[in-house]
Design an enzyme around this catalytic site. Structure first.
Site, PDB file in Angstrom:
ATOM      1  N   HIS A 416      -9.785 -13.033 -42.406  1.00  0.00           N
ATOM      2  CA  HIS A 416     -10.120 -11.995 -41.423  1.00  0.00           C
ATOM      3  C   HIS A 416     -11.601 -11.599 -41.516  1.00  0.00           C
ATOM      4  O   HIS A 416     -12.339 -11.642 -40.531  1.00  0.00           O
ATOM      5  CB  HIS A 416      -9.213 -10.784 -41.677  1.00  0.00           C
ATOM      6  CG  HIS A 416      -9.411  -9.636 -40.748  1.00  0.00           C
ATOM      7  ND1 HIS A 416      -8.521  -9.335 -39.752  1.00  0.00           N
ATOM      8  CD2 HIS A 416     -10.394  -8.700 -40.664  1.00  0.00           C
ATOM      9  CE1 HIS A 416      -8.943  -8.271 -39.085  1.00  0.00           C
ATOM     10  NE2 HIS A 416     -10.085  -7.859 -39.627  1.00  0.00           N
ATOM     11  N   GLU A 417     -12.031 -11.249 -42.711  1.00  0.00           N
ATOM     12  CA  GLU A 417     -13.422 -10.784 -42.875  1.00  0.00           C
ATOM     13  C   GLU A 417     -14.412 -11.915 -42.636  1.00  0.00           C
ATOM     14  O   GLU A 417     -15.511 -11.683 -42.124  1.00  0.00           O
ATOM     15  CB  GLU A 417     -13.621 -10.140 -44.255  1.00  0.00           C
ATOM     16  CG  GLU A 417     -12.730  -8.920 -44.531  1.00  0.00           C
ATOM     17  CD  GLU A 417     -12.851  -7.797 -43.498  1.00  0.00           C
ATOM     18  OE1 GLU A 417     -13.875  -7.733 -42.788  1.00  0.00           O
ATOM     19  OE2 GLU A 417     -11.887  -7.001 -43.383  1.00  0.00           O
ATOM     20  N   HIS A 420     -15.157 -11.999 -38.980  1.00  0.00           N
ATOM     21  CA  HIS A 420     -16.208 -11.051 -38.592  1.00  0.00           C
ATOM     22  C   HIS A 420     -17.580 -11.576 -39.018  1.00  0.00           C
ATOM     23  O   HIS A 420     -18.552 -11.515 -38.270  1.00  0.00           O
ATOM     24  CB  HIS A 420     -15.998  -9.704 -39.283  1.00  0.00           C
ATOM     25  CG  HIS A 420     -14.848  -8.902 -38.753  1.00  0.00           C
ATOM     26  ND1 HIS A 420     -14.654  -8.684 -37.414  1.00  0.00           N
ATOM     27  CD2 HIS A 420     -13.848  -8.246 -39.389  1.00  0.00           C
ATOM     28  CE1 HIS A 420     -13.574  -7.925 -37.246  1.00  0.00           C
ATOM     29  NE2 HIS A 420     -13.058  -7.658 -38.432  1.00  0.00           N
ATOM     30  N   HIS A 423     -18.867 -14.461 -36.989  1.00  0.00           N
ATOM     31  CA  HIS A 423     -19.215 -13.927 -35.665  1.00  0.00           C
ATOM     32  C   HIS A 423     -20.624 -13.310 -35.719  1.00  0.00           C
ATOM     33  O   HIS A 423     -21.481 -13.601 -34.870  1.00  0.00           O
ATOM     34  CB  HIS A 423     -18.175 -12.866 -35.289  1.00  0.00           C
ATOM     35  CG  HIS A 423     -18.188 -12.452 -33.851  1.00  0.00           C
ATOM     36  ND1 HIS A 423     -17.423 -11.416 -33.384  1.00  0.00           N
ATOM     37  CD2 HIS A 423     -18.874 -12.916 -32.777  1.00  0.00           C
ATOM     38  CE1 HIS A 423     -17.628 -11.271 -32.077  1.00  0.00           C
ATOM     39  NE2 HIS A 423     -18.507 -12.160 -31.691  1.00  0.00           N
TER      40      HIS A 423
END
Ligand SMILES: [Zn+2]
Length: 627
Positions: A416-417, A420, A423
């Site tokens: 998940h991290e 980010h 991105h």
């Protein structure tokens, strides 16, 4: 996925805090001091400043340079050169102040007890607000430039091209900007208008007292909000029931006060929307990010058309837990007992690498940089900030804070991290500063796509029935909590604002009734909708950040649809997705997602997600038959 603190969200586009699941469940026995953690598991903040002295120098020189902004005051309408030079100076101030803040704050997060970095963080926060004050005149002054003149400036000065989206977005909101005198009054009203939310916070988080309860063995336990989340998942049904009755009993004692704070907040939204000439409170909230109302309505109508799988899930849970009657306090209990799946950090990292392969070589190269270049602070240590986040520092690289504890959830948090972080990595590399930060609407798409690909990989490679049950339960619970529950919240907010806008008076009875009806509609006839749940509306802090939670449902669904396209289509979908990551904040999120392949004003993404939910329910039913 939680909301950023207001101060931070104003200045940092890419600091993303953990979801409650990410933050939960750390074990606190034998936490080592930071000095015992090997360097290879620590992030390298020297990539920002080689030393605290260098930080101090940058701090002093930025502070000294802030008055430079004064030379542009009242002059932005004079020439395109002045306008460009002002915007460039503002960018430079923002980049520098964000980096100064990031360095101090991340050092503080390494050990909250370290007074040196506490002090530096405090200084950096003050500098951020000074920087904000020094540049505050820029947007109002640009808005005061006549449209034709601004268009001419943009034509004659090529350097202004990178600010195109910024200008467009600013001008779009021009019709909602009032006269200077009115703006001043509204600004002063802000503090008064926050009173309802402040009262809610004080009552819910400081004054409210919860009772002592007992588990099935008769052991007495003090109830609190934090403990409720653990108790409600417990296999001990008596404990769940007591926690449920105790928690909502406490809220119920103050139901009239909570109704008053919630009504006050709704009236505040309507006041500001009316003052700024929006049609309604929901229009005001959505137009800020240029999200069409059709997107919001589409979430609600699509989910409502697919409530049947949720009803089926409730029925299966009832069966799996061997209950005569399933109650609201049984909803959070896992269908399978928690199994001990453990993954060392190295194993977790390898799983993520394999799971993200469908994103292609370009992504994997970025991923390797993240995994090997001291971006990540892996393990818990004494005093370290709990939970997990990713923080993209423009001009440096992203950093990730974890509290990796060898569970499947931790592997999922890593994926998940990293979503980010990459991105940020892409958007910082491919966009000028002004377009480099993405909105919350886009942010959780990038992180959840990775989580979804991890889940898909796990399901493809896991034969063991118990582990499959565990994984399926995880996914189903996520859909229930993120898509169904948040959409129910979104529907409640919309109904509530509409009622006040049409002149109805909000009372605790009305709120209870609305909440009860929504629960009956969402969860179906198989469940006993206990009357205690009626007051749950009183407990939801997000209702004081109105029209926000629908983004949990859109983000999760968009991610599931994109992951689905990437897995089925391969390269074309993969390229569209990478382009989405690279585009940062260069356009409205809705447009960026459309280019990537999902139209959030159509049922497509939510339907893909709920079809997957249904498919996994089928498998769950079979696995339960067999076990
Ligand atoms: Zn996130």
């Amino acid at each position: 996925m939680s909301i950023m603190p207001k101060l931070l969200s104003a200045v940092l586009g890419t600091l993303i805090f953990a979801t409650p699941a990410e933050a939960a469940g750390q074990e606190h026995n034998k936490v080592p001091p930071r000095s015992e953690i090997r360097d290879e598991y620590k992030w390298n903040l020297r990539d920002m400043y080689a030393s605290d002295d260098e930080w101090q120098n940058d701090f002093v020189s930025l502070k000294a340079s802030l008055p430079e902004m004064n030379q542009y005051k009242n002059k932005l309408g004079q020439s395109s050169e002045i306008l460009l030079s002002c915007l460039k100076t503002r960018d430079r101030i923002n980049v520098a102040s964000e980096k100064i803040f990031a360095y101090a704050r991340m050092h503080r997060d390494e050990n909250n007890a370290d007074t040196k970095y506490q002090a530096m963080t405090g200084k950096a926060e003050s500098l951020l607000s000074e920087a904000g004050e020094s540049t505050a005149f820029v947007e109002p002054e640009i808005l005061a430039i006549p449209d034709a003149k601004l268009a001419e400036f943009r034509k004659s000065e090529a350097g202004l091209a990178e600010y195109s989206f910024f200008f467009e977005n600013l001008q779009r909101q021009k019709k909602h900007v009032l006269s200077p005198r009115e703006e001043e009054l509204l600004a002063r009203m802000n503090e008064v208008a926050d009173a309802s939310e402040n009262t809610f916070n004080m009552l819910a988080h400081a004054d409210l007292r919860f009772p002592e309860i007992a588990d099935s063995a008769g052991k007495s336990l003090q109830l609190s909000e934090a403990r409720y989340r653990l108790f409600i998942m417990s296999p001990d049904r008596k404990l769940r029931q007591q926690a449920f009755a105790g928690l909502f009993g406490a809220y119920n004692q103050y139901r009239n006060t909570f109704a008053s704070t919630l009504a006050g907040n709704v009236k505040k939204n309507i006041f500001f929307a009316n003052s700024r000439k929006y049609e309604s409170a929901i229009d005001a909230a959505l137009e800020t990010n240029n999200v069409p109302l059709t997107v919001y309505n589409n979430v609600i109508s699509t989910v409502e058309n697919h409530l049947q799988p949720l009803h089926r899930y409730v029925a299966l849970k009832k069966k799996a837990l061997k209950l005569d009657e399933i109650h609201m306090y049984d909803l959070y209990t896992p269908i399978v007992p928690d199994i001990q799946l453990t993954y060392s950090y190295e194993e977790g990292r390898d799983l993520v690498r394999k799971a993200l392969k469908p994103l292609g070589d370009d992504y994997l190269t970025a991923l390797e940089q993240g995994l090997s270049n001291s971006w990540i602070d892996v393990y818990e240590n004494q005093g370290k900030q709990t939970g997990a986040y990713s923080w993209g520092v423009f001009g440096v690289h992203p950093f990730i804070l974890l509290n990796y504890n060898n569970r499947y959830d931790d592997v999922s948090t890593l994926a998940h991290e990293l979503g980010h972080a990459i991105h940020s990595f892409y958007s910082h590399k491919h966009q000028p500063y002004i377009n480099s930060s993405y909105t919350i609407f886009s942010a959780e798409v990038a992180s959840t796509t990775n989580e979804t690909l991890l889940m898909d990989y796990m399901l493809k490679t896991t034969q063991d029935k118990k582990v499959r049950l565990y994984l399926i339960n995880q996914y189903l619970e996520q859909v229930r909590a993120t898509v169904y529950r948040q959409t129910m919240f979104a529907e409640f907010e919309k109904l509530l604002h509409e009622k006040v806008e049409s002149g109805e008076t909000i009372t605790a009875d009305l709120l209870d009734q609305m909440w009860h009806e929504l629960n009956v509609k969402y969860y179906g006839n198989d469940i006993v909708v206990d009357s205690e749940i009626n007051v749950e509306w009183a407990r939801i802090p997000h209702f004081y950040s109105s029209f926000y939670v629908y983004q949990y449902a859109t983000g999760f669904s968009a991610a599931n649809a994109l992951a689905d396209q990437i897995l089925k289509e391969g390269q074309p979908a993969q390229q569209r997705y990478i382009a989405f990551l690279k585009s940062g904040g260069s356009d409205y999120s809705i447009n960026l997602l459309k280019n990537a392949g999902v139209d959030m004003s159509s049922p497509q993404a939510i339907e893909v997600t709920l079809a997957k939910f249904s498919k996994l329910l089928d498998e769950l039913a079979i696995l339960l038959e067999e076990s």
